[in-house]
Scaffold this motif. Structure first.
Motif, mmCIF file in Angstrom:
data_model
loop_
_atom_site.group_PDB
_atom_site.id
_atom_site.type_symbol
_atom_site.label_atom_id
_atom_site.label_comp_id
_atom_site.label_asym_id
_atom_site.label_seq_id
_atom_site.Cartn_x
_atom_site.Cartn_y
_atom_site.Cartn_z
ATOM 1 N N ALA A 19 18.928 -17.120 4.894
ATOM 2 C CA ALA A 19 19.692 -17.263 6.345
ATOM 3 C C ALA A 19 19.568 -16.145 6.845
ATOM 4 O O ALA A 19 19.032 -16.069 8.151
ATOM 5 N N GLY A 20 19.471 -14.949 6.308
ATOM 6 C CA GLY A 20 19.328 -13.708 6.936
ATOM 7 C C GLY A 20 17.673 -13.497 7.470
ATOM 8 O O GLY A 20 17.606 -12.962 8.503
ATOM 9 N N THR A 21 16.809 -14.094 6.885
ATOM 10 C CA THR A 21 15.688 -13.871 7.065
ATOM 11 C C THR A 21 15.326 -14.759 8.030
ATOM 12 O O THR A 21 14.529 -14.081 9.230
ATOM 13 N N ALA A 22 15.749 -15.950 8.445
ATOM 14 C CA ALA A 22 15.705 -16.786 9.444
ATOM 15 C C ALA A 22 16.192 -16.206 10.662
ATOM 16 O O ALA A 22 15.744 -16.394 11.770
ATOM 17 N N PHE A 23 17.354 -15.674 10.669
ATOM 18 C CA PHE A 23 18.079 -14.853 11.745
ATOM 19 C C PHE A 23 17.253 -13.905 12.372
ATOM 20 O O PHE A 23 17.248 -13.773 13.568
ATOM 21 N N PHE A 24 16.676 -13.030 11.515
ATOM 22 C CA PHE A 24 16.024 -11.914 11.954
ATOM 23 C C PHE A 24 14.464 -12.268 12.424
ATOM 24 O O PHE A 24 14.157 -11.784 13.437
ATOM 25 N N ILE A 25 13.994 -13.266 11.975
ATOM 26 C CA ILE A 25 12.788 -13.777 12.613
ATOM 27 C C ILE A 25 12.998 -14.287 14.001
ATOM 28 O O ILE A 25 12.295 -14.072 14.968
ATOM 29 N N ALA A 26 14.100 -15.000 14.222
ATOM 30 C CA ALA A 26 14.597 -15.770 15.354
ATOM 31 C C ALA A 26 14.738 -14.522 16.331
ATOM 32 O O ALA A 26 14.380 -14.566 17.507
ATOM 33 N N VAL A 27 15.569 -13.506 15.876
ATOM 34 C CA VAL A 27 15.797 -12.252 16.889
ATOM 35 C C VAL A 27 14.425 -11.466 17.075
ATOM 36 O O VAL A 27 14.422 -11.254 18.412
ATOM 37 N N ALA A 28 13.522 -11.529 16.312
ATOM 38 C CA ALA A 28 12.130 -10.819 16.657
ATOM 39 C C ALA A 28 11.539 -11.648 17.831
ATOM 40 O O ALA A 28 10.723 -11.024 18.500
ATOM 41 N N PHE A 29 11.508 -12.957 17.517
ATOM 42 C CA PHE A 29 10.806 -13.870 18.378
ATOM 43 C C PHE A 29 11.623 -13.558 19.955
ATOM 44 O O PHE A 29 10.755 -13.744 20.946
ATOM 45 N N PHE A 30 12.740 -13.697 19.910
ATOM 46 C CA PHE A 30 13.549 -13.447 21.236
ATOM 47 C C PHE A 30 13.141 -12.017 21.789
ATOM 48 O O PHE A 30 13.081 -11.977 22.912
ATOM 49 N N VAL A 31 13.209 -11.127 21.175
ATOM 50 C CA VAL A 31 13.032 -9.734 21.605
ATOM 51 C C VAL A 31 11.652 -9.677 22.279
ATOM 52 O O VAL A 31 11.204 -9.200 23.211
ATOM 53 N N ARG A 32 10.640 -10.303 21.313
ATOM 54 C CA ARG A 32 8.915 -10.192 21.837
ATOM 55 C C ARG A 32 8.724 -10.942 23.172
ATOM 56 O O ARG A 32 8.233 -10.267 23.877
#
Length: 55
Positions: A19-32
């Motif tokens: 869950a943490g990995t999926a959350f931070f990947i989603a945040v990275a895509f949003f920021v990018r």
């Protein structure tokens, strides 16, 4: 099959890690995507090259 989510189980460790990995990947895509929208055209081209999304 029931997933054991007790404080000492490996199931809980794996579930929280996933869950943490999926959350931070989603945040990275949003920021990018947000940062690329703020750049001018030459900056966008450079950003896409740096981030690996070609034109």
């Amino acid at each position: 099959m029931k997933l054991d989510l007790s404080p000492t189980s490996w199931g809980r460790v794996i579930a929280v890690t996933a869950a943490g990995t999926a959350f931070f990947i989603a945040v990275a895509f949003f920021v990018r995507s947000s940062l690329l929208e703020l750049l001018d055209r030459p900056g966008r081209r450079h950003g896409r090259g740096v981030f690996g999304a070609g034109e």
